[in-house]
Design an enzyme around this catalytic site. Structure first.
Site, PDB file in Angstrom:
ATOM      1  N   ARG A 158     -10.324 -10.062  -4.033  1.00 55.23           N
ATOM      2  CA  ARG A 158      -9.211  -9.100  -4.008  1.00 55.23           C
ATOM      3  C   ARG A 158      -8.125  -9.555  -3.037  1.00 55.23           C
ATOM      4  NH1 ARG A 158     -12.094  -3.808  -2.510  1.00 55.23           N
ATOM      5  NH2 ARG A 158     -10.034  -2.871  -2.537  1.00 55.23           N
ATOM      6  N   LYS A 176      -4.139   1.853   3.380  1.00 53.17           N
ATOM      7  CA  LYS A 176      -3.137   2.559   2.568  1.00 53.17           C
ATOM      8  C   LYS A 176      -3.621   3.959   2.183  1.00 53.17           C
ATOM      9  CE  LYS A 176      -2.696  -0.481  -0.807  1.00 53.17           C
ATOM     10  NZ  LYS A 176      -3.589  -1.568  -0.398  1.00 53.17           N
ATOM     11  N   ARG A 217       1.773  -3.595  -8.166  1.00 51.73           N
ATOM     12  CA  ARG A 217       1.007  -4.665  -7.520  1.00 51.73           C
ATOM     13  C   ARG A 217       1.418  -6.045  -8.008  1.00 51.73           C
ATOM     14  NH1 ARG A 217      -3.923  -1.475  -6.325  1.00 51.73           N
ATOM     15  NH2 ARG A 217      -5.348  -2.668  -5.038  1.00 51.73           N
ATOM     16  N   ARG A 268     -17.896   1.481  -2.281  1.00 55.42           N
ATOM     17  CA  ARG A 268     -17.235   1.229  -3.563  1.00 55.42           C
ATOM     18  C   ARG A 268     -17.793  -0.051  -4.171  1.00 55.42           C
ATOM     19  NH1 ARG A 268     -10.757   1.769  -2.936  1.00 55.42           N
ATOM     20  NH2 ARG A 268     -10.898  -0.176  -4.112  1.00 55.42           N
ATOM     21  N   ARG A 325     -16.389  -0.210   4.750  1.00 60.14           N
ATOM     22  CA  ARG A 325     -15.807   1.042   4.272  1.00 60.14           C
ATOM     23  C   ARG A 325     -16.814   1.869   3.472  1.00 60.14           C
ATOM     24  NH1 ARG A 325     -10.091   0.678   1.228  1.00 60.14           N
ATOM     25  NH2 ARG A 325     -11.229  -0.110  -0.571  1.00 60.14           N
TER      26      ARG A 325
HETATM   27  P1  AMP Z   1      -7.265   0.229  -5.059  1.00 58.48           P
HETATM   28  O1  AMP Z   1      -8.061   1.470  -4.976  1.00 58.48           O
HETATM   29  O2  AMP Z   1      -5.783   0.478  -4.991  1.00 58.48           O
HETATM   30  O3  AMP Z   1      -7.719  -0.832  -4.085  1.00 58.48           O
HETATM   31  O4  AMP Z   1      -7.522  -0.378  -6.531  1.00 58.48           O
HETATM   32  C1  AMP Z   1      -8.808  -0.783  -6.941  1.00 58.48           C
HETATM   33  C2  AMP Z   1      -8.703  -1.711  -8.145  1.00 58.48           C
HETATM   34  O5  AMP Z   1      -8.066  -1.031  -9.229  1.00 58.48           O
HETATM   35  C3  AMP Z   1      -7.888  -2.966  -7.936  1.00 58.48           C
HETATM   36  O6  AMP Z   1      -8.629  -4.003  -7.301  1.00 58.48           O
HETATM   37  C4  AMP Z   1      -7.506  -3.309  -9.372  1.00 58.48           C
HETATM   38  O7  AMP Z   1      -8.601  -3.884 -10.073  1.00 58.48           O
HETATM   39  C5  AMP Z   1      -7.256  -1.929  -9.977  1.00 58.48           C
HETATM   40  N1  AMP Z   1      -5.840  -1.530  -9.791  1.00 58.48           N
HETATM   41  C6  AMP Z   1      -5.368  -0.466  -9.086  1.00 58.48           C
HETATM   42  N2  AMP Z   1      -4.025  -0.420  -9.116  1.00 58.48           N
HETATM   43  C7  AMP Z   1      -3.625  -1.494  -9.850  1.00 58.48           C
HETATM   44  C8  AMP Z   1      -2.360  -2.010 -10.219  1.00 58.48           C
HETATM   45  N3  AMP Z   1      -1.213  -1.454  -9.832  1.00 58.48           N
HETATM   46  N4  AMP Z   1      -2.347  -3.146 -10.986  1.00 58.48           N
HETATM   47  C9  AMP Z   1      -3.476  -3.724 -11.405  1.00 58.48           C
HETATM   48  N5  AMP Z   1      -4.697  -3.309 -11.065  1.00 58.48           N
HETATM   49  C10 AMP Z   1      -4.795  -2.192 -10.301  1.00 58.48           C
END
Ligand code: AMP
Length: 215
Positions: free
Chosen positions: A172, A14, A89, A161, A128
């Site tokens: 996740r 994404k 999400r 990360r 990654r």
């Molecule tokens: P991402 O970079 O989008 O993979 O987000 C990393 C982490 O941030 C996720 O695993 C969640 O812990 C938190 N996070 C990001 N966006 C959301 C969301 N819309 N709702 C809840 N947690 C989020």
């Protein structure tokens, strides 16, 4: 003008597609994950709250995320569109986003769903690497930097990360299946979903998205 969200499991690419899309459509890229990571780096109160959940691969509570995302959407640069990456999400987040947009006389044009088979996700995520300075994404096998450990874009150091470790990645994916996958039906029902096969070369995925958006 593009008002869209990017859906898909962690590791679907994404972030990579978002970077290409925002360049093509000249809209801001809003990644709730990036906002949280920035706050963690800066040691803010928000960062501290989010970190407890993120490090375990769990979702940050809805109320907190909804507040962050909607206040970002009120900023001036979102007037002519935006690309939301990683938000919503949960179905509750999606409902609240719809209510918010409706209250502002607006709505989403597209929910772009980048689908990838579960087996591929673990390899993608644990391999990654991201630049700690500019956030550019790389992969130890699929998208190697010119010099190992060094960002092609800015020369910054490439790091893993904190939530890309095997244990957290498995959680996740689990969280995605239980809490985020229902959004596919949600946007199918709303009639604005665009399904794209994410198990292809990056450029092909991008071309498929652009052609599905009809431009
Ligand atoms: P991402 O970079 O989008 O993979 O987000 C990393 C982490 O941030 C996720 O695993 C969640 O812990 C938190 N996070 C990001 N966006 C959301 C969301 N819309 N709702 C809840 N947690 C989020």
């Amino acid at each position: 003008m593009l008002r869209a969200i990017l859906l898909g499991p962690p590791g679907a690419g994404k972030g990579t597609q978002a970077a290409k899309l925002v360049e093509k459509y000249s809209v801001p890229h809003i990644s709730t994950g990036d906002i949280f990571r920035k706050n963690i780096k800066e040691g803010t109160e928000l960062g501290k709250r989010a970190q407890e959940y993120m490090n375990k691969g769990e979702l940050v509570p809805d109320d907190l995320v909804i507040e962050i995302a909607t206040s970002r959407l009120l900023e001036d640069d979102c007037k002519d569109g935006y690309l939301l990456d990683g938000f919503p999400r949960t179905v509750h987040q999606a409902e609240e986003l719809d209510k918010f947009l409706q209250a502002h006389g607006s709505k989403l044009d597209y929910a772009i769903n980048v689908a990838v088979e579960k087996e591929a996700l673990i390899t993608r995520l644990t391999g990654r690497r991201v630049c700690e300075k500019c956030g550019a994404g790389f992969h130890i096998v699929n998208l190697q930097p010119k010099v190992e450990g060094v960002c092609d874009e800015c020369g910054g150091k490439l790091i893993q990360r904190a939530d890309d470790t095997l244990e957290t990645v498995e959680n996740r994916i689990d969280v995605y299946e239980k809490q985020t996958m229902p959004l596919i039906q949600y946007y199918e029902k709303a009639g604005n979903i665009v399904n794209v096969n994410g198990d292809q070369e990056l450029d092909k995925v991008f071309a498929d998205i652009v052609s599905a958006l009809g431009e």
